[in-house]
Every structure is written in C-alpha cells, then in structure tokens.
Design a protein around this motif. Structure first.
Motif, PDB file in Angstrom:
ATOM      1  N   THR A  56      45.871  75.360-135.032  1.00 11.13           N
ATOM      2  CA  THR A  56      46.674  76.501-134.590  1.00 11.13           C
ATOM      3  C   THR A  56      46.908  76.400-133.092  1.00 11.13           C
ATOM      4  N   VAL A  57      47.820  77.228-132.616  1.00 10.56           N
ATOM      5  CA  VAL A  57      48.127  77.230-131.180  1.00 10.56           C
ATOM      6  C   VAL A  57      46.885  77.571-130.367  1.00 10.56           C
ATOM      7  N   GLY A  98      55.057  80.338-124.966  1.00 17.58           N
ATOM      8  CA  GLY A  98      54.889  81.636-124.336  1.00 17.58           C
ATOM      9  C   GLY A  98      56.199  82.361-124.088  1.00 17.58           C
ATOM     10  N   SER A  99      57.272  81.602-123.846  1.00 16.31           N
ATOM     11  CA  SER A  99      58.566  82.231-123.580  1.00 16.31           C
ATOM     12  C   SER A  99      59.252  82.715-124.847  1.00 16.31           C
ATOM     13  N   ARG A 100      58.725  82.305-126.014  1.00 17.40           N
ATOM     14  CA  ARG A 100      59.361  82.658-127.283  1.00 17.40           C
ATOM     15  C   ARG A 100      58.511  83.553-128.180  1.00 17.40           C
ATOM     16  N   ASP A 101      57.228  83.686-127.877  1.00 18.80           N
ATOM     17  CA  ASP A 101      56.366  84.523-128.695  1.00 18.80           C
ATOM     18  C   ASP A 101      55.416  85.306-127.786  1.00 18.80           C
ATOM     19  N   HIS A 104      51.540  84.960-127.706  1.00 22.58           N
ATOM     20  CA  HIS A 104      50.864  83.791-127.145  1.00 22.58           C
ATOM     21  C   HIS A 104      50.956  83.736-125.614  1.00 22.58           C
ATOM     22  N   ILE A 105      51.391  84.823-125.005  1.00 20.81           N
ATOM     23  CA  ILE A 105      51.544  84.814-123.548  1.00 20.81           C
ATOM     24  C   ILE A 105      50.201  84.620-122.853  1.00 20.81           C
ATOM     25  N   TRP A 107      47.486  83.141-124.000  1.00 18.56           N
ATOM     26  CA  TRP A 107      47.083  81.738-124.181  1.00 18.56           C
ATOM     27  C   TRP A 107      47.862  80.830-123.241  1.00 18.56           C
ATOM     28  N   CYS A 108      49.145  81.069-123.124  1.00 20.97           N
ATOM     29  CA  CYS A 108      49.997  80.274-122.237  1.00 20.97           C
ATOM     30  C   CYS A 108      49.507  80.368-120.796  1.00 20.97           C
ATOM     31  N   GLY A 109      49.130  81.557-120.366  1.00 23.44           N
ATOM     32  CA  GLY A 109      48.655  81.730-118.990  1.00 23.44           C
ATOM     33  C   GLY A 109      47.394  80.948-118.717  1.00 23.44           C
ATOM     34  N   HIS A 110      46.475  80.900-119.694  1.00 22.32           N
ATOM     35  CA  HIS A 110      45.237  80.124-119.507  1.00 22.32           C
ATOM     36  C   HIS A 110      45.541  78.628-119.365  1.00 22.32           C
TER      37      HIS A 110
END
Length: 331
Positions: A56-57, A98-101, A104-105, A107-110
């Motif tokens: 998974t992501v 992150g830009s599409r969901d 998950h922002i 998670w993207c930041g980490h």
C-alpha cells in the motif's frame, strides 16, 4: 482494500501517464524513475514480508525510504549523487499522489521532508586546445571508418552536444546552406524535448557533407563500421580509444561529457558571454553554466600570481606589537 490505498495503480499512472504525458520528461529521466522503483519495491517487499502487488501507499513510510537509501549507498556501493537521484524519484511520486488524494497528504509530507545529502561539486574536466587537436588527429582519415570517427569527434567539439543528441541526429536535422549564402546549422533535440540550433564550422560542414552523401533524410548522420547508427556505448568506446593514443592524456578519464566541457571552456576563454554559452549547450538555467565562468577566473588568478612583483617582507612577531597587545587587553 480500496484501490486508492494500493501502490500498484498509483505507480502505473505515475510512470505511464504523469511523467510521459503531463510532464513530458526526458527518456533518460523516465528510465531513472522506473529503475528506482524496480529496486525499491523488491526491497520493501523483503523488509515488510509482503508481496509487491499487495503493498500500500502507506507501507512506503519515511523510515523504510531511509533504509532503502542506505541500502543504495552501503550495499550497492552507489554514490551520494545516485542516492539523491533515487530520493528525487520517490519524492516526485509522493508529490503526485499527495496532489490527487487528500487522504495521503500527511504521508506525502513525511516523504518530502527527507533531505538530500550534500555532495561536493565535481571539478570540471576539460581539454586544452592542443589536447583536443591531438584527439582529432587520431582517426585515420584515409579510411572510411576514420572519416566517420573524425566527423563525430569534430561535431561533438563544435557543438558541445550530449551523447544522446549526437546519436539521434538525422540527416534532416542538418542545414548545410553556407555555400548558397545561408548558414550551416545543426538542429539538436535535447533533454525534455527542447530543440536548439548550433552553427557549424566550415571544417565540420565539409566532414558532415561527406558523411551524409546519398543518405535518406531520416537516416542517422553518424554510423559505425557496421553501417548502423552509433550507440551511446559506441561513442564512449570511440572517445576512450582515441584518448588512449594521446600521450598527454595518459591516466585521465576522457568521456563525451569532457568534450562538452571542453567546448564550453574554450568558448569562455574566447570571450563569449555566459548566456550565449547557456543557449549553445542547451542549459535551462544559467546557474548550470556558471561553473564554466570560474575556469576563466582561475586562469586569471594564476596569471596574476605569476606576474607578482617583489616578495613579501617578513613581518614582526605579533608578540612584538605592543600596540596590538594593548588593544586586545582593552577589549
């Protein structure tokens, strides 16, 4: 499990749609991104003991990414620059998700918070005019093969082209019109689909005119002894072989990019302004080209040092400077 949580669909969209259609990244950049995940996913599968198609992501946590980057350096023996390239690909993927969901922002930041390692800027390797002329003198121009090799070396020196730009050059990309009152030009297809034109010297025009005679417009300009277009490996091998026959270059690693640096440095020493050199080489940012400006400054500094008049007189010991000691005590 919702499909938006699975890694596979996101990665397919990223590699086949986003970086190709939306970003139109260079072919080599696409291959670098692909290779990053060809290494990362099996590594993650082993660490998590989970099949790749079930990842998974959120399985790709920042801690796992850091372990992968250590694996790239320590176990695979890659350089810091390679480590940073792998991280850049993972960050781009995280930014895409992150830009599409919104889920998950965080998670993207980490992932994007992981820092690149600082690397030392490698020194610019380049050849003097005499060394470059010695390289050009190596191919036996009395033979057909020697003429092919000479034309390729001269073209690389004239234009400062990247290897991919030279190997992908077609007959239709040449405009040899000086004899008709025009300009001799080569149209180069650079990174990211960018196109630029480079003027050709009369000697380069003569060599290329001989190369492309009786060729189809979509045929490659530079062909090997087998009659097929030069490959990247073929160009590297040619330059390595020619450099090995120049005594002044013994022990040095000479690559096509060294010849590209040579073109830039010779333009700087000829007084060409740095922005023109940027356009000549196809750099997007002038900051990339500024490394060549330092070459000229270094040579000037060396010249000043050689012309220095007189010798420095030995100064008094700081212990004998009573006024200085008094000043220091007063602070």
């Amino acid at each position: 499990m919702p499909e938006r949580d699975l890694l596979g669909p996101w990665l397919r969209r990223f590699l086949t749609e986003f970086i190709v259609t939306e970003r139109n990244l260079a072919r080599n950049t696409r291959a670098s991104y692909r290779d990053t995940f060809r290494l990362f996913l099996p590594f993650a599968s082993r660490k998590l003991r989970k099949p790749v198609d079930r990842l998974t992501v959120r399985d790709l946590a920042s801690g796992l990414v850091l372990k992968f980057l250590s694996h790239v350096e320590d176990d695979r023996g890659c350089s810091v620059r390679t480590r940073n390239q792998r991280l850049a690909a993972i960050k781009a993927f995280a930014r895409f998700i992150g830009s599409r969901d919104p889920a998950h922002i965080e998670w993207c930041g980490h992932i994007r918070a992981i820092s690149s390692k600082k690397t030392m800027q490698p020194s610019v390797g380049w050849l003097t005019r005499s060394e470059m002329e010695a390289m050009l003198a190596v191919p036996d121009r009395k033979t057909e093969r020697g003429q092919h090799e000479y034309a390729l070396l001269l073209f690389l020196y004239n234009t400062g082209a990247r290897v991919s730009e030279a190997t992908e050059l077609k007959v239709q990309d040449l405009s040899l019109a000086a004899r008709r009152g025009g300009h001799d030009l080569a149209t180069l297809h650079g990174k990211g689909g960018k196109i630029r034109q480079c003027p050709l010297w009369p000697e380069t025009e003569r060599a290329l005119a001989h190369e492309i005679r009786e060729r189809e417009m979509d045929a490659p300009v530079f062909v090997s002894r087998l009659g097929t277009g030069f490959t990247r490996f073929g160009v590297y091998r040619l330059i390595e072989r020619c450099a090995a026959q120049v005594p002044a270059l013994a022990g040095r690693t000479i690559t096509p990019h060294v010849i590209r640096h040579t073109t830039a440095c010779h333009l700087v020493l000829a007084g060409v302004d740095i922005n023109t050199i940027r356009a000549w080489l196809g750099h997007v940012s002038i900051s990339t080209t500024n490394i060549y400006a330092e070459i000229d400054l270094t040579l000037k500094a060396n010249a000043v040092a050689l012309c220095e008049v007189g010798q420095q007189r030995p100064g008094r010991s700081w212990k004998e400077d009573k006024d200085l000691m008094a000043f220091l005590k007063s602070l």
